[in-house]
Design an enzyme around this catalytic site. Structure first.
Site, PDB file in Angstrom:
ATOM      1  N   CYS A  74      10.802   6.354  -7.072  1.00  0.00           N
ATOM      2  CA  CYS A  74      10.026   5.289  -6.455  1.00  0.00           C
ATOM      3  C   CYS A  74      10.043   5.413  -4.931  1.00  0.00           C
ATOM      4  O   CYS A  74      11.075   5.243  -4.297  1.00  0.00           O
ATOM      5  CB  CYS A  74      10.674   3.986  -6.908  1.00  0.00           C
ATOM      6  SG  CYS A  74      10.072   2.557  -6.100  1.00  0.00           S
ATOM      7  N   CYS A  81      13.935  -0.354  -8.470  1.00  0.00           N
ATOM      8  CA  CYS A  81      13.163  -0.436  -7.230  1.00  0.00           C
ATOM      9  C   CYS A  81      12.236  -1.656  -7.254  1.00  0.00           C
ATOM     10  O   CYS A  81      12.078  -2.349  -6.255  1.00  0.00           O
ATOM     11  CB  CYS A  81      12.360   0.845  -7.048  1.00  0.00           C
ATOM     12  SG  CYS A  81      11.430   0.871  -5.521  1.00  0.00           S
ATOM     13  N   LEU A 108       0.862  -1.191   0.000  1.00  0.00           N
ATOM     14  CA  LEU A 108       0.000   0.000   0.000  1.00  0.00           C
ATOM     15  C   LEU A 108       0.893   1.233   0.000  1.00  0.00           C
ATOM     16  O   LEU A 108       1.590   1.493   0.976  1.00  0.00           O
ATOM     17  CB  LEU A 108      -0.898   0.018   1.250  1.00  0.00           C
ATOM     18  CG  LEU A 108      -2.188  -0.805   1.231  1.00  0.00           C
ATOM     19  CD1 LEU A 108      -2.945  -0.589   2.529  1.00  0.00           C
ATOM     20  CD2 LEU A 108      -3.089  -0.467   0.042  1.00  0.00           C
ATOM     21  N   MET A 131       5.856   0.688   2.595  1.00  0.00           N
ATOM     22  CA  MET A 131       7.315   0.677   2.631  1.00  0.00           C
ATOM     23  C   MET A 131       7.828   2.087   2.860  1.00  0.00           C
ATOM     24  O   MET A 131       7.538   2.981   2.070  1.00  0.00           O
ATOM     25  CB  MET A 131       7.883   0.228   1.281  1.00  0.00           C
ATOM     26  CG  MET A 131       7.625  -1.189   0.938  1.00  0.00           C
ATOM     27  SD  MET A 131       8.185  -1.492  -0.760  1.00  0.00           S
ATOM     28  CE  MET A 131       6.645  -1.969  -1.501  1.00  0.00           C
ATOM     29  N   ASP A 149      -4.063   3.490  -6.861  1.00  0.00           N
ATOM     30  CA  ASP A 149      -3.937   2.190  -7.546  1.00  0.00           C
ATOM     31  C   ASP A 149      -3.780   1.035  -6.556  1.00  0.00           C
ATOM     32  O   ASP A 149      -4.456   0.012  -6.663  1.00  0.00           O
ATOM     33  CB  ASP A 149      -2.750   2.218  -8.521  1.00  0.00           C
ATOM     34  CG  ASP A 149      -2.895   3.330  -9.562  1.00  0.00           C
ATOM     35  OD1 ASP A 149      -4.039   3.642  -9.941  1.00  0.00           O
ATOM     36  OD2 ASP A 149      -1.870   3.893  -9.981  1.00  0.00           O
TER      37      ASP A 149
END
Length: 395
Positions: free
Chosen positions: A200, A100, A8, A33, A13
């Site tokens: 990212c 990533c 998440l 993360m 998305d």
């Protein structure tokens, strides 16, 4: 009930991915993360990861799924940021998002998920996974997303069969407007949230400032090279590399300051990339200047006028053996073999007709039409129709 850990991110998305999986009857766990600690190089004053993790937590609460944050900033620094600095220092332009996915989301993160007893890891990527059988064994296919405008298969071009086996892409069958609609209908806080435009999971970063942490500014000159001079150099190159047509097409031109005139100054050749137009700070030309070459050893940037300048175009590129990756190992070419494919050298580029040529030292990708700004360090990805079968780093 199979268990799925969803990455998440705090965006729409991944929120909808979690919702869809729950609807399909999976046991869903949400993990956020945290990949970055240094807020001094992000553009926005507010802390983007904090806001994102908050949104992710609110979505998890709304969906009634367990949620936690994992701090991967140490691995991210080691595997992504240090690699980026190293590549820029060598005058190459890396793609942190592709890395990533390979190194963080589908490696470090995936291991954490599997330790939590997950059967799968899911992300909000716009791509699809299919499975076929080759010699009685399952083979996973990485397919483009249904939404041609949002297809993100390119960012996953370095995934392996092992990684794909455990991956799910719930929004790949949907278009972006459909995803937003599902989020709105289910009152998810992320329904209208803008897409993130940053590295990212770091957030919005000012790249020059980010790079300046490690790569010191140093003044150098900007040289403008005329189209005629480039065409002359291309002819000379053909004389030098006579026998190998592919090597000739893939070889980039090397320039020296004598090839043109000094038109300005810059703060470090390693901050610039082929095809770049902004940030040169040189005016007074008939057409805008584009970067056609950089030399980090001599700290010189070479530019040409206009987007049709011949210094921007090449017909082929080369990928070294150790930087070549097949998603579909069963389709890997052997030395001497060729294959007609569709290829792209950057995200969002329309697919281009190309032919792969396997040689002992690696792989040539030869395009039907010359390509603008083939850039060292970026990834070239190749497709058969809408299946991504392999990729490699442009050398």
């Amino acid at each position: 009930m199979k268990r799925v850990v969803v990455g998440l991110s705090g965006g729409v998305d991944s929120s909808v991915a979690a919702y869809l999986l729950k609807e399909q009857g999976y046991e869903v766990i949400g993990l956020f993360m945290k990949n970055w600690h240094d807020d001094s190089v992000t553009i926005s004053n507010e802390c983007p990861w904090l806001e994102d993790s908050n949104d992710a937590m609110i979505v998890a609460e709304k969906l009634g799924i367990p949620f936690q944050t994992v701090d991967l900033s140490e691995q991210y620094k080691e595997r992504i940021v240090d690699y980026m600095f190293n590549e820029y220092e060598q005058g190459r332009t890396p793609n942190p998002d592709v890395l990533c996915n390979r190194e963080i989301k589908f490696d470090v993160f995936m291991k954490i998920a599997l330790d939590l007893g997950a059967d799968y890891v899911a992300t909000g990527h716009y791509c699809r996974k299919e499975v076929t059988e080759v010699n009685g064994e399952p083979v996973y296919r990485l397919m483009a997303g249904i939404d041609g405008n949002k297809d993100q298969s390119y960012f996953l071009c370095q995934l392996s069969q092992e990684q794909l086996a455990k991956a799910l892409f719930p929004v790949g069958e949907l278009t972006k407007p459909e995803v937003r609609q599902i989020a709105a209908e289910n009152e998810l806080i992320t329904a209208d949230k803008k897409d993130s435009q940053g590295l990212c999971f770091i957030g919005k970063v000012r790249l020059p400032e980010f790079l300046q942490q490690k790569l010191q500014p140093k003044e150098g000159v900007i040289v403008e090279v005329t189209a005629e001079e480039v065409l002359q150099k291309q002819q000379e190159k053909q004389q030098i590399i006579k026998d190998d047509v592919l090597a000739n097409k893939a070889a980039k031109l090397s320039y020296s300051p004598e090839d043109g005139k000094v038109v300005g100054k810059h703060q470090g050749a390693h901050y610039f990339t082929i095809g770049q137009r902004k940030g040169l700070g040189v005016g007074g030309t008939v057409e805008p200047l584009f970067v056609i070459g950089t030399n980090v050893e001599d700290n010189v940037i070479y530019t040409g006028q206009g987007k049709d300048h011949p210094g921007l175009y090449r017909e082929a590129l080369f990928i070294r053996e150790h930087e070549l990756h097949w998603v579909r190992e069963d389709l890997a070419l052997k030395e001497g073999e060729t294959m007609e494919v569709l290829a792209r050298i950057r995200y969002r580029q329309p697919l281009q007709k190309a032919r792969l040529h396997r040689v002992e030292s690696g792989l040539y990708v030869e395009f039907e039409q010359p390509q603008s700004a083939i850039t060292e360090g970026q990834f070239a990805a190749f497709y058969l129709e809408d299946e991504l079968i392999g990729s490699g780093v442009i050398s």
